[in-house]
Design a protein around this motif. Structure first.
Motif, PDB file in Angstrom:
ATOM      1  N   ALA A   1     -47.192 -28.134 -34.158  1.00 30.99           N
ATOM      2  CA  ALA A   1     -47.417 -26.862 -34.208  1.00 30.99           C
ATOM      3  C   ALA A   1     -49.003 -26.650 -34.442  1.00 30.99           C
ATOM      4  N   GLU A   2     -49.810 -27.548 -34.752  1.00 33.33           N
ATOM      5  CA  GLU A   2     -51.187 -27.397 -34.861  1.00 33.33           C
ATOM      6  C   GLU A   2     -51.688 -27.527 -33.502  1.00 33.33           C
ATOM      7  N   LYS A   3     -51.119 -28.211 -32.487  1.00 34.66           N
ATOM      8  CA  LYS A   3     -51.593 -28.494 -31.110  1.00 34.66           C
ATOM      9  C   LYS A   3     -51.514 -27.126 -30.559  1.00 34.66           C
ATOM     10  N   ASP A   4     -50.478 -26.460 -30.903  1.00 34.27           N
ATOM     11  CA  ASP A   4     -50.225 -25.036 -30.415  1.00 34.27           C
ATOM     12  C   ASP A   4     -50.946 -24.083 -31.209  1.00 34.27           C
ATOM     13  N   GLY A   5     -51.651 -24.278 -31.991  1.00 34.37           N
ATOM     14  CA  GLY A   5     -52.598 -23.185 -32.485  1.00 34.37           C
ATOM     15  C   GLY A   5     -51.881 -22.664 -33.614  1.00 34.37           C
ATOM     16  N   LYS A   6     -50.943 -23.358 -34.346  1.00 27.43           N
ATOM     17  CA  LYS A   6     -50.302 -22.730 -35.471  1.00 27.43           C
ATOM     18  C   LYS A   6     -50.104 -23.813 -36.541  1.00 27.43           C
TER      19      LYS A   6
ATOM     20  N   ARG B   1     -42.130 -15.175 -27.781  1.00 31.43           N
ATOM     21  CA  ARG B   1     -41.502 -13.969 -26.997  1.00 31.43           C
ATOM     22  C   ARG B   1     -41.168 -12.932 -28.108  1.00 31.43           C
ATOM     23  N   LEU B   2     -40.556 -13.385 -29.397  1.00 29.90           N
ATOM     24  CA  LEU B   2     -40.104 -12.501 -30.347  1.00 29.90           C
ATOM     25  C   LEU B   2     -41.231 -11.905 -31.056  1.00 29.90           C
ATOM     26  N   LYS B   3     -42.341 -12.449 -31.070  1.00 34.54           N
ATOM     27  CA  LYS B   3     -43.686 -12.099 -31.742  1.00 34.54           C
ATOM     28  C   LYS B   3     -43.455 -11.935 -33.253  1.00 34.54           C
ATOM     29  N   ILE B   4     -42.832 -13.180 -33.535  1.00 36.77           N
ATOM     30  CA  ILE B   4     -42.816 -13.274 -35.036  1.00 36.77           C
ATOM     31  C   ILE B   4     -43.537 -14.478 -35.574  1.00 36.77           C
ATOM     32  N   ASN B   5     -43.513 -14.686 -36.800  1.00 39.24           N
ATOM     33  CA  ASN B   5     -44.154 -15.904 -37.570  1.00 39.24           C
ATOM     34  C   ASN B   5     -43.453 -17.141 -37.161  1.00 39.24           C
ATOM     35  N   GLY B   6     -44.114 -18.248 -36.079  1.00 41.33           N
ATOM     36  CA  GLY B   6     -43.713 -19.401 -35.865  1.00 41.33           C
ATOM     37  C   GLY B   6     -43.081 -20.202 -37.045  1.00 41.33           C
ATOM     38  N   SER B   7     -43.551 -20.155 -38.374  1.00 44.37           N
ATOM     39  CA  SER B   7     -43.023 -20.954 -39.260  1.00 44.37           C
ATOM     40  C   SER B   7     -41.604 -20.575 -39.658  1.00 44.37           C
ATOM     41  N   ALA B   8     -40.978 -19.084 -39.398  1.00 47.79           N
ATOM     42  CA  ALA B   8     -39.927 -18.715 -39.635  1.00 47.79           C
ATOM     43  C   ALA B   8     -38.825 -19.606 -38.679  1.00 47.79           C
ATOM     44  N   PHE B   9     -39.314 -19.993 -37.918  1.00 45.89           N
ATOM     45  CA  PHE B   9     -38.342 -20.916 -36.839  1.00 45.89           C
ATOM     46  C   PHE B   9     -38.690 -22.512 -37.327  1.00 45.89           C
ATOM     47  N   PHE B  10     -39.870 -22.828 -37.357  1.00 43.24           N
ATOM     48  CA  PHE B  10     -40.142 -24.233 -37.460  1.00 43.24           C
ATOM     49  C   PHE B  10     -39.676 -24.674 -38.678  1.00 43.24           C
ATOM     50  N   LEU B  11     -39.990 -24.281 -39.763  1.00 38.65           N
ATOM     51  CA  LEU B  11     -39.581 -25.005 -41.086  1.00 38.65           C
ATOM     52  C   LEU B  11     -38.048 -24.840 -41.225  1.00 38.65           C
ATOM     53  N   PRO B  12     -37.377 -23.812 -41.100  1.00 36.75           N
ATOM     54  CA  PRO B  12     -35.879 -24.067 -41.022  1.00 36.75           C
ATOM     55  C   PRO B  12     -35.368 -25.182 -40.112  1.00 36.75           C
ATOM     56  N   MET B  13     -36.093 -25.131 -38.907  1.00 35.12           N
ATOM     57  CA  MET B  13     -35.470 -26.039 -37.848  1.00 35.12           C
ATOM     58  C   MET B  13     -35.535 -27.712 -38.449  1.00 35.12           C
ATOM     59  N   VAL B  14     -36.925 -27.793 -39.115  1.00 35.64           N
ATOM     60  CA  VAL B  14     -37.141 -29.206 -39.642  1.00 35.64           C
ATOM     61  C   VAL B  14     -36.004 -29.539 -40.803  1.00 35.64           C
ATOM     62  N   MET B  15     -35.716 -28.574 -41.718  1.00 31.63           N
ATOM     63  CA  MET B  15     -34.975 -28.689 -42.738  1.00 31.63           C
ATOM     64  C   MET B  15     -33.423 -29.088 -42.077  1.00 31.63           C
ATOM     65  N   ALA B  16     -33.020 -28.133 -41.138  1.00 29.05           N
ATOM     66  CA  ALA B  16     -31.977 -28.405 -40.345  1.00 29.05           C
ATOM     67  C   ALA B  16     -31.665 -30.061 -39.695  1.00 29.05           C
ATOM     68  N   ALA B  17     -32.766 -30.528 -39.241  1.00 29.96           N
ATOM     69  CA  ALA B  17     -32.850 -31.787 -38.737  1.00 29.96           C
ATOM     70  C   ALA B  17     -32.760 -32.962 -39.789  1.00 29.96           C
TER      71      ALA B  17
END
Length: 495
Positions: free
Chosen positions: A432-437, A142-158
């Protein structure tokens, strides 16, 4: 039939080590699909085991090496998310989150990071990222940004959030459950929550610097269009209520692990069976059975929402780690660690407290390194008795507890270093790969290794302060600083 006994000689251990290094190199080269690499490596291990004098791991021992607890937990949580998708809850939740963040990518990233870290402290990190990934993915779209900018910090936070409690990460469960450590549930919270919270602030800061165009200073602006609701509404609300109620019971099962001694897969599988039955029940209340059974639930979930390549990756990776355990490679590495620490403590003229700090730092950084390249569960399991033995030699008294915190911090935080360092890492990249990223091994490592290094540096400083200033003063002062940081952050946002 138990199969053959694995050989414990040096050549067998060298062969397994070479294969593991080869797996790591091939993943880094990123020339073939990552699932094919552990499959090929296991095939090579068995080719050597059954057609040469070097018995690395038998088929029967490989069956024991596969962690069914992790595989079934992943399966159940993926199925649960699949059912939740049918209720449209994730687009609905993203509407609420984007409204709260006013369409600001930087603010949205902070929400994701903190929500994931806090949730991971009370659940395991794999369950957490399976739940948060769909929301992060939709927000990035929705924000039209690189998904990695959300996904990688998210997994580090976990992984960071899971370090803060006894139940958040498997190494902590192993350390807390061993009677030789004498550590309680509250001891983990008291000693690890403060440093892990500082690491969360660092993660937010570093993520903004690493992805400046997506969630950094240049992206720190409100976007009314992105914050505008899409009008997503909840569907099949009775199923959603039933799913949420059963999920709450599943989480209760996770959090009472120390009382019930149930592996986390047990409440997860029981719960997902009940949820799938509920889905079938509510479907058949409104529809007649059709010839295509998949139209009313379970087969659609199995075909579309279970990430089978990720499960296969885990299964074959467990077999490889099992070979490292069976041949004694991990035990040799752990004994080498003990030998180094013993040599330093006996060979240098250091004070007892300085010797203890040196031992803690060696355990921290070696554990961090090995956690990035091999599974941290067997490493932690074989290192616990060595740390207990070392404490007996050092006669450190209550200060000796610092070695357990060094092991916990190193084993849990080092997993951020590479794509294969933690189960949550592989899970997110698979989704992410399943979603095309596609997130490559090198892309993950470029961000994750820096985060791992920063958190280990912060852990080193904390362990030194813990020893020389005292745990009570350090944790109380740290809590006060965190309160000031939080207040300053809220004040800045208000203005």
């Amino acid at each position: 039939m138990l199969g053959f006994e694995s050989t414990h000689d040096a050549p067998s251990q060298v062969i397994v080590a070479a294969i593991l290094v080869g797996v790591f190199a091939l993943l880094a080269a990123d020339r073939v699909h990552r699932v094919l690499i552990p499959i090929g490596a296991v095939a090579l291990v068995w080719l050597i085991s059954y057609f040469s004098p070097f018995k690395l791991i038998s088929f029967e021992a490989a069956q024991q090496a596969i962690d069914l607890n992790v595989i079934l937990l992943l399966f159940a949580m993926m199925a649960l998310v699949g059912v939740l998708k049918t209720t449209n809850v994730f687009p609905w939740a993203v509407d609420r989150l984007l409204e709260r963040s006013r369409g600001n990518p930087s603010r949205a990233a902070r929400l994701i990071i903190w929500f994931t870290g806090i949730l991971s402290a009370i659940l395991d990190n794999v369950t957490t990222v399976i739940f948060t990934y769909p929301m992060a993915s939709e927000m990035a779209r929705r924000l039209k940004i690189n998904g990695s900018a959300f996904f990688l910090p998210m997994v580090m936070a976990a992984n960071i959030g899971g370090t803060a409690t006894l139940i958040g990460d498997p190494p902590n469960v192993l350390i807390g459950a061993d009677p030789r450590t004498g550590l309680s549930f509250m001891a983990f919270i008291y000693n690890l929550t403060v440093p892990c919270t500082f690491m969360m602030f660092m993660l937010v800061w570093y993520s903004r610097r690493f992805y400046p165009a997506d969630i950094g200073r240049s992206a720190d602006a409100d976007h009314a269009g992105a914050a505008r609701s899409t009008g997503a509404v909840l569907q099949n609300v009775p199923l959603l209520r039933a799913t949420c109620g059963i999920t709450a019971l599943i989480f209760a099962g996770f959090m009472t692990h120390t009382l019930t001694h149930m592996p986390v897969a047990v409440p997860a599988v029981i719960g997902i069976a009940a949820i799938l039955l509920a889905q079938d029940y509510y479907y058949l209340k409104e529809h007649k059975p059709t010839a295509e059974e998949r139209q009313h639930g379970v087969l659609a979930i199995l075909e579309k929402d279970i990430e089978w390549p990720t499960l296969a990756f885990f299964i074959f990776l467990f077999v490889l780690v099992g070979a490292a355990v069976a041949t004694g490679l991990i035990e040799s590495l752990a004994h080498g660690l003990g030998w180094i620490i013993d040599g330093i403590s006996g060979g240098l003229d250091l004070s007892p407290r300085t010797t203890l700090l040196v031992a803690a730092l060696i355990i921290l950084w070696v554990s961090g390194f090995f956690s990035a390249v091999i599974d941290n569960i067997p490493y932690t399991a074989v290192t616990i008795p060595l740390v207990a033995s070392l404490l007996g030699h050092l006669e450190a008294g209550t200060d000796g507890q610092v070695l357990w915190w060094a092991l916990a911090l190193g084993a849990c935080l080092g997993g951020n270093g590479t794509l294969i360092g933690a189960s949550a890492n592989v899970t997110v990249t698979g989704l992410a790969e399943k979603d095309g990223k596609r997130i490559s091994f090198n892309e993950f490592t470029a961000f994750g290794s820096r985060v791992a290094g920063l958190t280990l540096v912060m852990s080193s400083a904390y362990l030194a302060l813990w020893l020389y200033v005292g745990s009570t003063v350090v944790n109380l002062a740290g809590a006060a600083v965190l309160a000031v940081l939080f207040a300053a952050t809220q004040l800045r946002r208000a203005t």
